[in-house]
Enzyme design. Sequence first.
Site, PDB file in Angstrom:
ATOM      1  CB  SER A 214      -4.543  -6.424   4.630  1.00 32.96           C
ATOM      2  OG  SER A 214      -3.940  -4.812   4.123  1.00 32.96           O
TER       3      SER A 214
ATOM      4  CG  HIS B 104      -2.219  -1.038   1.391  1.00 26.43           C
ATOM      5  ND1 HIS B 104      -2.082  -1.236   2.518  1.00 26.43           N
ATOM      6  CD2 HIS B 104      -2.826  -1.562   0.699  1.00 26.43           C
ATOM      7  CE1 HIS B 104      -2.987  -2.526   2.429  1.00 26.43           C
ATOM      8  NE2 HIS B 104      -3.593  -2.692   0.877  1.00 26.43           N
TER       9      HIS B 104
END
Length: 159
Positions: free
Chosen positions: A130, A19
């Site tokens: 994630s 990210h």
Amino acid sequence: MEERIAVCPGSFDPITLGHVDIIRRAARLFDVVVVGVATDAQKSHMLDIDERVQLAELACADIDGVRVEAFSGLLVDFCQQMRAAAIVKGIRDSSDIAGESRMHAINAELAPGVETVFLIAVPQLAHVSSSMVRWLNELDADVSRYVPEAVAQRLRHPR
Ligand code: PNS
């Protein structure tokens, strides 16, 4: 000239180095990047919204022009509130393309003025997600190579 604003949306549960790389690259293309952390009541999260926002802030603290905001409801409404011209998302592999192109189509129908920009993940981070970090963490594996230092510390010291 008007500032070019982009939103980088996600659950960020937790924010990963993948990210951060996309956000860093987006910050080179836009004057302001708003990292939009979705509250999404339908999903169950490992970290609560305040922690996801705080860790995203720590992870992006050294990137100029970036700020972090929580949002609920439609992403395109949040983009309009932020006066964003674009949504920026990362694409890791071909399996991301199917889901992301569906979301792109819906967002484009809801708000034709908000463009979606896809950035291809760098190969070194294309396997990082994630969900994988949550899974490894659940099994007590070290996730520090995949996440910013603040996230690694938080996961080592659960509340
Ligand atoms: O990190 P994630 O979980 O892949 O992020 C998904 C996110 C937050 C970008 C997506 O769920 C989203 O846009 N949520 C906001 C609600 C919305 O606008 N839904 C319609 C989009 S097609």
